[in-house]
Design an enzyme around this catalytic site. Structure first.
Site, short mmCIF file in Angstrom:
data_model
loop_
_atom_site.label_atom_id
_atom_site.label_comp_id
_atom_site.label_asym_id
_atom_site.label_seq_id
_atom_site.Cartn_x
_atom_site.Cartn_y
_atom_site.Cartn_z
N TYR A 1 15.39 11.22 7.12
CA TYR A 1 15.32 11.10 8.41
C TYR A 1 16.50 12.06 9.06
O TYR A 1 16.68 12.39 10.17
CB TYR A 1 15.92 9.62 8.73
CG TYR A 1 14.53 8.87 9.06
CD1 TYR A 1 13.89 8.60 7.98
CD2 TYR A 1 14.38 8.10 10.09
CE1 TYR A 1 12.69 7.68 8.00
CE2 TYR A 1 13.53 7.29 10.28
CZ TYR A 1 12.45 7.09 9.39
OH TYR A 1 11.29 6.40 9.74
N ASP B 1 10.92 2.42 6.07
CA ASP B 1 10.07 2.30 7.18
C ASP B 1 8.53 1.99 7.17
O ASP B 1 8.32 1.08 7.68
CB ASP B 1 10.29 3.71 7.78
CG ASP B 1 9.48 3.84 9.07
OD1 ASP B 1 9.70 2.94 9.82
OD2 ASP B 1 8.82 4.82 9.22
N ASP C 1 6.43 -1.75 7.89
CA ASP C 1 5.41 -1.88 8.72
C ASP C 1 4.31 -2.84 7.72
O ASP C 1 3.66 -3.39 8.44
CB ASP C 1 4.80 -0.62 9.43
CG ASP C 1 5.35 -0.46 10.58
OD1 ASP C 1 6.73 -0.81 10.91
OD2 ASP C 1 4.58 0.15 11.45
N ASP D 1 4.36 3.97 -4.31
CA ASP D 1 3.08 3.80 -4.02
C ASP D 1 2.40 2.44 -4.81
O ASP D 1 1.74 1.64 -4.14
CB ASP D 1 2.16 5.18 -4.61
CG ASP D 1 2.59 5.42 -6.17
OD1 ASP D 1 3.71 5.03 -6.71
OD2 ASP D 1 1.92 6.37 -6.67
N LYS E 1 10.50 6.98 -6.10
CA LYS E 1 9.37 7.88 -6.43
C LYS E 1 9.96 8.75 -7.31
O LYS E 1 9.98 9.85 -7.18
CB LYS E 1 8.69 8.41 -5.45
CG LYS E 1 7.52 9.38 -5.67
CD LYS E 1 6.64 8.42 -5.87
CE LYS E 1 5.17 9.36 -6.24
NZ LYS E 1 3.98 8.50 -6.65
#
Ligand code: IPM
Ligand code: MG
Length: 372
Positions: free
Chosen positions: A145, A258, A262, A234, A202
């Site tokens: 970001y 983020d 959601d 994942d 990851k």
């Protein structure tokens, strides 16, 4: 004179923001009366509204007021009006990112809690939701970001078929201290909860993740009561819908947090139910996890509960008003148990008689608070 007085910098922003903020203020006024506390809310500009008025998504005056306040309550920013701006033009989201960075709010909490009456509102089976109580701790001021975002034109070989074309890059970087402070906070939180911390990365692909994993392992070793596990992002995305009850505290970097938050909001039935608290060096900031929902703005049908649940977090984390926070949380439970819904959390078949708008569901909430 009230026993205490708190200055709240309110940032209504764009889209449904002003409508849901108005409801949050009504709730604050009622709680202030009930608990003999004065909440002084002062609006300031952010996002698209600020761009229209001043040309900046985060005017200096807003930042100054936020810094001087006891807490910041934000609704939402963004909308089609400011999408696809000319190259180099400001976007409303920059205001949000800038205030997080300027206040150094590096911890973003997104508690995923299931309101029993809403178990039917989730797309998941009720038995999968049993026992779900997750605290997502998202790193908020680092990573991709805040790395460089760049675009080059006329790059040899970047076009299709070896022609000239454009190339873009976004840099993901983490320093040790940025990982340490958020992971340490998450360890502390886990120690006060059920003692399980899952660090999501990851590390099979990304160097930032390998550093994250090493740091997490070293830091968690300081916490005897905390059992640390690591999970690839994942797999975490899959486990969140497969067996969400396995998670207690989940800590992860900015962009993974983020996306996963959601996804996790759907366990609660709607993104309209997910609150957040951003903590760090400066004034803490509270905001719903959802966006400005421009498609329903101005219709009076938006769900104000994530905004109101953000007030609950503010009462707890900024003002130490746990009793008021519990009263608010109980009142929300009762309104939902009585069957009242906004459209996003309603079952079209069974709830059709009980669908209320933004202000009307807040009326029910205020009644429930008053009858406490
Ligand atoms: C969130 C939002 C923001 C983010 C956007 C609006 C910049 O999606 O708070 O999750 O990506 O952090
Ligand atoms: Mg988001």
């Amino acid at each position: 004179m009230s026993a205490a007085s708190y200055q709240i910098c309110t940032l209504p922003g764009d889209g449904i923001g002003p409508e849901i903020m108005e409801q949050a203020k009504r709730v604050l006024a009622a709680l202030g009366q009930a608990f003999d506390v004065e909440f002084i809310c002062e609006d300031a500009l952010i996002g698209g509204a600020a761009i229209d008025a001043t040309g900046s998504a985060l005017p200096e005056e807003t930042l100054e007021r936020a810094k001087a306040a006891d807490a910041v309550l934000l609704a939402s920013v963004g909308g089609p009006k400011w999408d696809n701006p000319a190259p180099g033009a400001v976007r409303p989201e920059q205001g949000l990112l800038a205030i997080r960075k300027a206040l150094e709010l590096y911890i973003n909490l997104r508690p995923v809690r299931i309101f029993a009456p809403l178990a039917q509102a989730s797309t998941l089976k009720p038995e999968v939701l049993e026992g779900v109580d997750i605290l997502i701790v998202r790193e908020l001021t680092g990573g991709i970001y805040f790395g460089a975002h760049e675009r080059e034109t006329a790059v040899e070989g970047a076009g299709t078929g070896g022609t000239q074309g454009q190339r873009a890059r976004d840099i993901m970087e983490y320093s040790e201290y940025e990982i340490e402070r958020v992971v340490r906070w998450a360890c502390d939180a886990a120690a006060r909860r059920r003692g399980r911390l899952c660090s999501v990365d990851k590390a099979n692909v990304l160097e930032t993740s390998r550093l994250w994993r090493e740091m997490a392992t070293a830091i968690a070793a300081d916490f005897e009561q905390v059992e640390l596990s690591h999970m690839y992002v994942d797999n975490a995305a899959m486990q969140l819908v497969y067996n969400p009850a396995q998670f207690d505290v989940l800590v992860t970097e900015n962009s993974f947090g983020d996306i996963l938050s959601d996804e996790a909001s759907m366990l609660t039935g709607s993104l309209g139910m997910l609150a957040s608290a951003s903590l760090g060096e400066g004034t803490a900031l509270y905001e719903p996890s959802h966006g400005s929902a421009p498609d329903i703005a101005g219709q009076g049908i938006a769900n104000p509960l994530a905004q109101i649940l953000s007030v609950e977090l503010m009462l707890r984390y900024s003002f130490g008003m746990d009793e008021a926070a519990d009263a608010l949380s109980d009142a929300i439970e009762r309104v939902l148990a009585d069957g009242w819904r906004t459209a996003d959390i309603a079952d079209a078949q069974t709830d059709s008689q009980h669908i209320l708008g933004t202000a009307a569901i807040t009326d029910k909430l205020l009644e429930a608070l008053a009858s406490n």
